[in-house]
Every structure is written in structure tokens, then in C-alpha cells.
Design a protein around this motif. Structure first.
Motif, mmCIF file in Angstrom:
data_model
loop_
_atom_site.group_PDB
_atom_site.id
_atom_site.type_symbol
_atom_site.label_atom_id
_atom_site.label_comp_id
_atom_site.label_asym_id
_atom_site.label_seq_id
_atom_site.Cartn_x
_atom_site.Cartn_y
_atom_site.Cartn_z
ATOM 1 N N VAL A 101 -0.887 23.814 -37.646
ATOM 2 C CA VAL A 101 -1.402 23.940 -39.009
ATOM 3 C C VAL A 101 -1.968 22.615 -39.499
ATOM 4 C CG1 VAL A 101 -0.687 24.331 -41.409
ATOM 5 C CG2 VAL A 101 -0.005 25.918 -39.647
ATOM 6 N N GLY A 102 -1.304 21.521 -39.183
ATOM 7 C CA GLY A 102 -1.835 20.213 -39.544
ATOM 8 C C GLY A 102 -3.159 19.941 -38.853
ATOM 9 N N HIS A 103 -3.258 20.339 -37.599
ATOM 10 C CA HIS A 103 -4.503 20.164 -36.853
ATOM 11 C C HIS A 103 -5.631 21.000 -37.471
ATOM 12 C CE1 HIS A 103 -7.069 19.377 -33.430
ATOM 13 N NE2 HIS A 103 -7.190 20.669 -33.208
ATOM 14 N N VAL A 104 -5.310 22.245 -37.817
ATOM 15 C CA VAL A 104 -6.322 23.114 -38.447
ATOM 16 C C VAL A 104 -6.748 22.543 -39.794
ATOM 17 C CG1 VAL A 104 -6.695 25.404 -39.475
ATOM 18 C CG2 VAL A 104 -5.606 25.204 -37.240
ATOM 19 N N ARG A 105 -5.815 22.013 -40.544
ATOM 20 C CA ARG A 105 -6.134 21.421 -41.849
ATOM 21 C C ARG A 105 -7.135 20.277 -41.703
ATOM 22 N NH1 ARG A 105 -7.707 21.216 -46.694
ATOM 23 N NH2 ARG A 105 -7.082 19.366 -47.808
ATOM 24 N N ARG A 106 -7.007 19.474 -40.676
ATOM 25 C CA ARG A 106 -7.884 18.318 -40.489
ATOM 26 C C ARG A 106 -9.217 18.681 -39.819
ATOM 27 N NH1 ARG A 106 -2.814 16.473 -39.251
ATOM 28 N NH2 ARG A 106 -3.172 16.727 -37.009
ATOM 29 N N MET A 107 -9.388 19.936 -39.401
ATOM 30 C CA MET A 107 -10.634 20.354 -38.756
ATOM 31 C C MET A 107 -11.802 20.341 -39.738
ATOM 32 S SD MET A 107 -9.830 23.657 -36.447
ATOM 33 C CE MET A 107 -8.814 23.577 -35.016
ATOM 34 N N ASP A 108 -13.008 20.332 -39.178
ATOM 35 C CA ASP A 108 -14.213 20.466 -39.985
ATOM 36 C C ASP A 108 -14.239 21.865 -40.611
ATOM 37 O OD1 ASP A 108 -17.662 20.918 -39.436
ATOM 38 O OD2 ASP A 108 -16.778 19.533 -40.890
ATOM 39 N N ASP A 109 -14.776 21.969 -41.818
ATOM 40 C CA ASP A 109 -14.780 23.240 -42.544
ATOM 41 C C ASP A 109 -15.582 24.336 -41.851
ATOM 42 O OD1 ASP A 109 -13.157 22.208 -44.472
ATOM 43 O OD2 ASP A 109 -14.783 21.711 -45.863
ATOM 44 N N THR A 110 -16.472 23.987 -40.954
ATOM 45 C CA THR A 110 -17.290 24.995 -40.286
ATOM 46 C C THR A 110 -16.608 25.590 -39.066
ATOM 47 O OG1 THR A 110 -18.377 23.297 -38.960
ATOM 48 C CG2 THR A 110 -19.427 23.910 -41.053
ATOM 49 N N ARG A 111 -15.502 25.024 -38.609
ATOM 50 C CA ARG A 111 -14.815 25.531 -37.421
ATOM 51 C C ARG A 111 -14.157 26.871 -37.708
ATOM 52 N NH1 ARG A 111 -12.529 21.544 -33.968
ATOM 53 N NH2 ARG A 111 -11.924 23.375 -32.743
#
Length: 185
Positions: A101-111
Motif C-alpha cells: 500500500v505504501g508503494h502504491v501510494r508513492r506511485m505516479d497517478d497514471t499507473r
């Protein structure tokens, strides 16, 4: 669970029955070969209590076989975990989910994973009776279990090092509660 059982069985004669190997080596092999198969993609699971119980029972069965602890000795599960120096399945699943979840939070918004995590359905509705658990519901309960604020976790997750420390400390405190109260399986 089938792959984990299969890999455990494949190592029976070479590792688990070998009297020349010390327990730490056997546990290390278990963690790297069997536990990874048992928890494969656990970071995306929507877990119910019954799933955790089945996984925990399997985990305990494997550990008891490795440590040669018979069922008639009435050794508590917490003591088995302590002897093997291994964490409970629930703690491992929570750690994996919170790291993801932390990794997803830091992803670019377009991913795509981030769009799916934060997205909402535009049509359709959930049933009025008790609806099925969503991944977001699991994450909220994990945050509460770890002692993190469900409303401000995103700010903490933006800083990778702070998030990793918070997840580690939350899992340690959760594991201490398990050992203290012994409320699983």
C-alpha cells in the motif's frame, strides 16, 4: 497452499529429516522456500479471519514438523513461533499488505494499480446486508491493528523511510500483542 505443501514435502528427506542440519538452517530453508510459496502475492489478498486461521494452522504444522514437536506435548503456538524465531502468518500478511500500500501510494497517478486502489465504481451498488470485504477495508483494519491513523496514513506513506519504520514498528507491536494474548488459532 498446494505449492507450499508440495515444496515442504519435496524437502522432507533432504532437509527436515536430516539430523546433521541445525534448526536455524532448517528454519531459514523453510522461510526461503516454503513460506514464500505460502504467502505468494499476499500483499493483494482480501483476508477474512477464516483464511488467516487456515494459513496459521498450516504454518504451525510445518514448524512443528521442522522442530520435531509432537502434538501430544501440548506446546502452545506462541512458544513454537518463539523457538523457531519466526513471526505469525497474520503479522507477515499485514506487513506485506502495508508495504504494498505504501508503494502504491508513492506511485505516479497514471499507473493502473494506483488508479484501481483509489478508484470508485461509477455504476452499481453494494448489497444492503453485510457486504463482502474490500481490500480498502482490510487496509483500514490493518492500520488500526498497527496503531496508525487511518485518516493520515498517506502523509506518512509519502516518506518511504518513515513508512517502512512505521510498518516495522507496527508489526513488532502486533506480534507482542499476539504473544501476550495468544488469541490466534
Amino acid at each position: 497452499m498446494f505449492k507450499a505443501t508440495k515444496s515442504f514435502g519435496a524437502l522432507e528427506s533432504r532437509v527436515w529429516s536430516d539430523r546433521d542440519l541445525i534448526i536455524n538452517t532448517k528454519v531459514s530453508v523453510y522461510q526461503s522456500c516454503v513460506l514464500t510459496a505460502l504467502l505468494y502475492s499476499s500483499e493483494t489478498w482480501t483476508t477474512y479471519r477464516q483464511h488467516i486461521k487456515v494459513l496459521e494452522r498450516t504454518h504451525q504444522k510445518f514448524l512443528r514438523r521442522i522442530l520435531n514437536i509432537k502434538w501430544d506435548t501440548f506446546t502452545p503456538d506462541t512458544q513454537v513461533l518463539d523457538i523457531a524465531k519466526v513471526k505469525s502468518i497474520e503479522s507477515l500478511v499485514i506487513r506485506n499488505q502495508m508495504r504494498w500500500v505504501g508503494h502504491v501510494r508513492r506511485m505516479d497517478d497514471t499507473r493502473l494499480p494506483k488508479r484501481l486502489f483509489y478508484g470508485e465504481l461509477s455504476i452499481g451498488k453494494r448489497p444492503q446486508h453485510r457486504p463482502k470485504k474490500r481490500f480498502k477495508d482490510v487496509i483500514k483494519s490493518n492500520l488500526k491493528i498497527m496503531g496508525l491513523d487511518p485518516l493520515s496514513w498517506e502523509i506518512l506513506a509519502d516518506d518511504r523511510n518513515a513508512w517502512r519504520n512505521a510498518v516495522f514498528n507496527g508489526c513488532v507491536s502486533f506480534e507482542k500483542k499476539l504473544l501476550t494474548f495468544s488469541f490466534f488459532v
